[in-house]
Design an enzyme around this catalytic site. Structure first.
Site, PDB file in Angstrom:
ATOM      1  N   ASP A 104       0.856  -1.188   0.000  1.00 25.34           N
ATOM      2  CA  ASP A 104       0.000   0.000   0.000  1.00 25.34           C
ATOM      3  C   ASP A 104       0.893   1.239   0.000  1.00 25.34           C
ATOM      4  O   ASP A 104       1.895   1.322   0.712  1.00 25.34           O
ATOM      5  CB  ASP A 104      -0.908  -0.008   1.233  1.00 25.34           C
ATOM      6  N   ASN A 131     -12.824  -3.285   2.491  1.00 23.47           N
ATOM      7  CA  ASN A 131     -13.792  -2.195   2.549  1.00 23.47           C
ATOM      8  C   ASN A 131     -14.719  -2.315   1.337  1.00 23.47           C
ATOM      9  O   ASN A 131     -14.247  -2.523   0.214  1.00 23.47           O
ATOM     10  CB  ASN A 131     -13.072  -0.843   2.525  1.00 23.47           C
ATOM     11  N   GLN A 144     -14.536   2.289   1.125  1.00 21.00           N
ATOM     12  CA  GLN A 144     -13.794   1.909  -0.089  1.00 21.00           C
ATOM     13  C   GLN A 144     -13.568   3.145  -0.963  1.00 21.00           C
ATOM     14  O   GLN A 144     -14.517   3.896  -1.229  1.00 21.00           O
ATOM     15  CB  GLN A 144     -14.586   0.859  -0.874  1.00 21.00           C
ATOM     16  N   VAL A 196     -10.947   2.832  -3.706  1.00 17.79           N
ATOM     17  CA  VAL A 196     -10.521   2.288  -5.001  1.00 17.79           C
ATOM     18  C   VAL A 196     -11.466   1.143  -5.354  1.00 17.79           C
ATOM     19  O   VAL A 196     -11.535   0.139  -4.633  1.00 17.79           O
ATOM     20  CB  VAL A 196      -9.058   1.788  -4.958  1.00 17.79           C
ATOM     21  N   HIS A 210     -10.075  -5.413  -3.315  1.00 21.03           N
ATOM     22  CA  HIS A 210      -8.752  -5.641  -2.741  1.00 21.03           C
ATOM     23  C   HIS A 210      -8.872  -6.033  -1.282  1.00 21.03           C
ATOM     24  O   HIS A 210      -9.740  -5.552  -0.564  1.00 21.03           O
ATOM     25  CB  HIS A 210      -7.848  -4.407  -2.886  1.00 21.03           C
ATOM     26  N   HIS A 255      -6.892  -5.844   2.176  1.00 17.52           N
ATOM     27  CA  HIS A 255      -5.770  -5.271   2.916  1.00 17.52           C
ATOM     28  C   HIS A 255      -5.214  -6.368   3.818  1.00 17.52           C
ATOM     29  O   HIS A 255      -5.964  -7.034   4.527  1.00 17.52           O
ATOM     30  CB  HIS A 255      -6.235  -4.121   3.820  1.00 17.52           C
TER      31      HIS A 255
HETATM   32  P1  AMP Z   1      -9.793   1.277   0.210  1.00 16.43           P
HETATM   33  O1  AMP Z   1     -10.083   2.445   1.112  1.00 16.43           O
HETATM   34  O2  AMP Z   1     -10.105  -0.037   0.851  1.00 16.43           O
HETATM   35  O3  AMP Z   1     -10.398   1.447  -1.157  1.00 16.43           O
HETATM   36  O4  AMP Z   1      -8.227   1.266   0.083  1.00 16.43           O
HETATM   37  C1  AMP Z   1      -7.521   1.744  -1.017  1.00 16.43           C
HETATM   38  C2  AMP Z   1      -6.068   1.678  -0.643  1.00 16.43           C
HETATM   39  O5  AMP Z   1      -5.305   1.841  -1.822  1.00 16.43           O
HETATM   40  C3  AMP Z   1      -5.608   2.753   0.347  1.00 16.43           C
HETATM   41  O6  AMP Z   1      -5.068   2.138   1.517  1.00 16.43           O
HETATM   42  C4  AMP Z   1      -4.548   3.527  -0.445  1.00 16.43           C
HETATM   43  O7  AMP Z   1      -3.465   3.964   0.358  1.00 16.43           O
HETATM   44  C5  AMP Z   1      -4.118   2.502  -1.489  1.00 16.43           C
HETATM   45  N1  AMP Z   1      -3.574   3.041  -2.725  1.00 16.43           N
HETATM   46  C6  AMP Z   1      -4.085   4.042  -3.482  1.00 16.43           C
HETATM   47  N2  AMP Z   1      -3.329   4.250  -4.570  1.00 16.43           N
HETATM   48  C7  AMP Z   1      -2.323   3.338  -4.518  1.00 16.43           C
HETATM   49  C8  AMP Z   1      -1.211   3.044  -5.361  1.00 16.43           C
HETATM   50  N3  AMP Z   1      -0.969   3.713  -6.496  1.00 16.43           N
HETATM   51  N4  AMP Z   1      -0.360   2.050  -4.983  1.00 16.43           N
HETATM   52  C9  AMP Z   1      -0.585   1.372  -3.840  1.00 16.43           C
HETATM   53  N5  AMP Z   1      -1.621   1.608  -3.005  1.00 16.43           N
HETATM   54  C10 AMP Z   1      -2.480   2.583  -3.334  1.00 16.43           C
END
Ligand code: AMP
Length: 112
Positions: free
Chosen positions: A30, A86, A93, A95, A99, A101
């Site tokens: 991350d 998430n 969430q 992204v 995924h 974590h």
């Molecule tokens: P979520 O809130 O579950 O959608 O988590 C998305 C996660 O993606 C967050 O913990 C971000 O820090 C991580 N994230 C966003 N962009 C990137 C990236 N380019 N490379 C790695 N992690 C990322």
């Protein structure tokens, strides 16, 4: 070209610190770690969230889950780890590519 951030990482179009990949999944660090070890495990297939899963994904999701203990051990997390998924804006969430974590190590925050 996909406009999904994690599809682009999986395709090698955007840089990431990849710790494992195969034909079904990619695992990378991350970018804003919340613990000493903070990995994201994603399917290569674009699935927006848990809310989008169907029966056809059962084997893929089981496969990803089954890799996590090994990945955690390889990161030195011998005494355990935490997984979080998430789902949707209400679940935090941000992204919209499914995924998991995987977190652990000395900075693991409380979760109660
Ligand atoms: P979520 O809130 O579950 O959608 O988590 C998305 C996660 O993606 C967050 O913990 C971000 O820090 C991580 N994230 C966003 N962009 C990137 C990236 N380019 N490379 C790695 N992690 C990322």
């Amino acid at each position: 070209m996909s406009d999904c951030l994690f599809c682009r990482i999986a395709a090698g179009e955007l840089p990431a610190d990849i710790v494992y990949q195969d034909d079904r999944m990619v695992v990378f660090r991350d970018i804003a770690p919340k613990a000493e070890v903070h990995l994201l495990a994603i399917p290569r297939e674009h699935i927006a969230s848990l809310d989008e899963l169907n029966e056809g994904h059962d084997a893929l999701i089981a496969y990803i889950m089954r890799q996590l203990p090994r990945l955690a051990r390889e990161q030195g997390l011998s005494s355990g780890f935490r997984t979080i998924i998430n789902t949707g804006p209400g679940g935090g969430q941000v992204v919209f590519h499914l995924h998991v974590h995987l977190l652990g190590g000395s900075d693991l925050p409380g979760f109660h």
